[in-house]
Write a protein that holds these residues in place. Structure first.
Motif, PDB file in Angstrom:
ATOM      1  N   TRP A  13      37.620  -3.899   2.775  1.00 45.40           N
ATOM      2  CA  TRP A  13      36.663  -5.001   2.628  1.00 45.40           C
ATOM      3  C   TRP A  13      37.254  -6.306   3.144  1.00 45.40           C
ATOM      4  O   TRP A  13      36.589  -7.059   3.873  1.00 45.40           O
ATOM      5  CB  TRP A  13      36.251  -5.153   1.167  1.00 45.40           C
ATOM      6  N   LEU A  14      38.499  -6.594   2.798  1.00 44.08           N
ATOM      7  CA  LEU A  14      39.138  -7.835   3.232  1.00 44.08           C
ATOM      8  C   LEU A  14      39.265  -7.899   4.747  1.00 44.08           C
ATOM      9  O   LEU A  14      39.092  -8.970   5.348  1.00 44.08           O
ATOM     10  CB  LEU A  14      40.520  -7.970   2.583  1.00 44.08           C
ATOM     11  N   ALA A  15      39.574  -6.774   5.363  1.00 44.89           N
ATOM     12  CA  ALA A  15      39.686  -6.748   6.826  1.00 44.89           C
ATOM     13  C   ALA A  15      38.350  -7.066   7.487  1.00 44.89           C
ATOM     14  O   ALA A  15      38.310  -7.659   8.576  1.00 44.89           O
ATOM     15  CB  ALA A  15      40.201  -5.395   7.289  1.00 44.89           C
ATOM     16  N   GLN A  16      37.270  -6.676   6.832  1.00 41.38           N
ATOM     17  CA  GLN A  16      35.935  -6.883   7.388  1.00 41.38           C
ATOM     18  C   GLN A  16      35.331  -8.240   7.028  1.00 41.38           C
ATOM     19  O   GLN A  16      34.376  -8.681   7.668  1.00 41.38           O
ATOM     20  CB  GLN A  16      34.992  -5.773   6.902  1.00 41.38           C
ATOM     21  N   HIS A  17      35.879  -8.908   6.001  1.00 42.44           N
ATOM     22  CA  HIS A  17      35.262 -10.137   5.497  1.00 42.44           C
ATOM     23  C   HIS A  17      36.297 -11.239   5.264  1.00 42.44           C
ATOM     24  O   HIS A  17      36.424 -11.767   4.149  1.00 42.44           O
ATOM     25  CB  HIS A  17      34.514  -9.852   4.187  1.00 42.44           C
ATOM     26  N   PRO A  18      37.032 -11.637   6.284  1.00 42.27           N
ATOM     27  CA  PRO A  18      37.977 -12.750   6.088  1.00 42.27           C
ATOM     28  C   PRO A  18      37.221 -14.069   5.930  1.00 42.27           C
ATOM     29  O   PRO A  18      36.084 -14.209   6.391  1.00 42.27           O
ATOM     30  CB  PRO A  18      38.787 -12.748   7.385  1.00 42.27           C
ATOM     31  N   ILE A  19      37.855 -15.028   5.256  1.00 36.64           N
ATOM     32  CA  ILE A  19      37.280 -16.371   5.197  1.00 36.64           C
ATOM     33  C   ILE A  19      37.359 -16.978   6.587  1.00 36.64           C
ATOM     34  O   ILE A  19      38.405 -16.952   7.243  1.00 36.64           O
ATOM     35  CB  ILE A  19      38.023 -17.248   4.187  1.00 36.64           C
ATOM     36  N   ASP A  20      36.262 -17.514   7.056  1.00 39.38           N
ATOM     37  CA  ASP A  20      36.186 -18.064   8.405  1.00 39.38           C
ATOM     38  C   ASP A  20      37.170 -19.224   8.583  1.00 39.38           C
ATOM     39  O   ASP A  20      37.378 -20.022   7.667  1.00 39.38           O
ATOM     40  CB  ASP A  20      34.759 -18.542   8.670  1.00 39.38           C
ATOM     41  N   ASP A  21      37.769 -19.310   9.775  1.00 38.49           N
ATOM     42  CA  ASP A  21      38.717 -20.390  10.063  1.00 38.49           C
ATOM     43  C   ASP A  21      38.124 -21.768   9.789  1.00 38.49           C
ATOM     44  O   ASP A  21      38.818 -22.667   9.299  1.00 38.49           O
ATOM     45  CB  ASP A  21      39.162 -20.338  11.528  1.00 38.49           C
ATOM     46  N   ALA A  22      36.853 -21.950  10.126  1.00 42.26           N
ATOM     47  CA  ALA A  22      36.213 -23.260   9.956  1.00 42.26           C
ATOM     48  C   ALA A  22      36.143 -23.666   8.489  1.00 42.26           C
ATOM     49  O   ALA A  22      36.089 -24.860   8.179  1.00 42.26           O
ATOM     50  CB  ALA A  22      34.808 -23.233  10.561  1.00 42.26           C
ATOM     51  N   LEU A  23      36.149 -22.698   7.595  1.00 43.15           N
ATOM     52  CA  LEU A  23      36.158 -22.982   6.164  1.00 43.15           C
ATOM     53  C   LEU A  23      37.572 -23.023   5.606  1.00 43.15           C
ATOM     54  O   LEU A  23      37.888 -23.843   4.739  1.00 43.15           O
ATOM     55  CB  LEU A  23      35.349 -21.920   5.415  1.00 43.15           C
TER      56      LEU A  23
END
Length: 270
Positions: A13-23
């Motif tokens: 799940w983490l590999a598929q849903h990282p926090i976006d760089d812009a955030l």
């Protein structure tokens, strides 16, 4: 085996849903995250993503809780568990955000057994029945290395509650830690803070810590992450126990910073 598959699902799940760089990148400029290494920031990012995935965050009337706000909250929230792992907060799920300090019912029994009830204006509250409540104004005032951080304070209560359900200043210690050393260090610090509070003396550490052992642990946790040199200078034995408990050496990581004692907390509710 069950834990293995649980970790595999989480990692996928983490590999598929990282926090976006812009955030994420703006959040990493918070002073409380100063001097974290590249690998520590990467681990913090994963913890923050999982925190946001597994916690229900509800905004009260009067506040629109945006994605950047969620990430600012999560980055502060997971700093204490940077080296404790994903499971450290698994025993609670709900966060409620208010735009500013809020009123909550308060009940306590005094030294002669009289029960007092009323309301308090609070910046945060860790409730024994599950939820954690925060004032957003105070969350934003927290990460500035002044020794005051409502997120760290309330989540220290949550870690404390893992050892039997009630916050009492004695969280479940890790293997190899000494209960006697913990009790000795915190008992001495609490006694000293209580003496200063009773005498109306000045203290570099918020004397709200003298309220009870649970608040002592939570306040000193704030100082450990935001002004560790203060804690190291006044209560070196407590600092040593904090290093062992949180598995971080914050005084080594952070340079000296000014400290501004403020008090606006609640006792954790039973």
């Amino acid at each position: 085996m069950l834990n293995y598959f649980r970790r595999k699902r989480r990692d996928h799940w983490l590999a598929q849903h990282p926090i976006d760089d812009a955030l994420w990148l703006p959040a990493t400029t918070m002073p409380v995250l100063k001097n974290l290494s590249v690998s520590e920031l990467a681990r913090l990012r994963e913890l923050a993503a999982w925190f946001l995935h597994t916690k229900s965050i509800q905004a009260s009337a009067g506040i629109e809780f945006s994605d950047p706000m969620r990430v600012i909250l999560a980055a502060q929230a997971v700093l204490p568990i940077l080296n404790l792992g994903f499971e450290a907060y698994d025993d609670w799920q709900e966060i409620i955000i208010y735009p500013r300090p809020f009123y909550a019912s308060h009940r306590h029994t005094d030294a002669i057994g009289v029960v007092h009830e009323g309301e308090q204006l609070l910046a945060g509250q860790a409730r024994g029945d599950g939820p954690v409540l925060f004032s957003w104004n105070d969350v934003m005032d927290g990460p500035h290395l002044d020794g005051w951080n409502v997120v760290i304070h309330e989540l220290a209560h949550k870690l404390d509650m893992k050892n039997g359900g009630n916050a009492n200043g004695y969280p479940a210690l890790h293997a190899g830690m000494s209960e006697a050393a913990w009790q000795s260090a915190f008992t001495a610090a609490f006694a000293d803070l209580s003496t200063k509070a009773d005498a109306g003396e000045h203290s570099d550490i918020d004397l709200y810590a003298a309220t009870n052992p649970a608040e002592c642990f939570a306040v000193l946790s704030e100082v450990f992450f935001e002004a560790p040199q203060i804690l190291q200078a006044h209560y070196p034995d407590v600092y040593t126990q904090m290093v062992l408990f949180y598995k971080q050496d914050t005084a080594q990581r952070l340079s000296p910073s000014p400290y501004r004692p403020i008090s606006q907390y609640s006792e954790p509710s039973a």
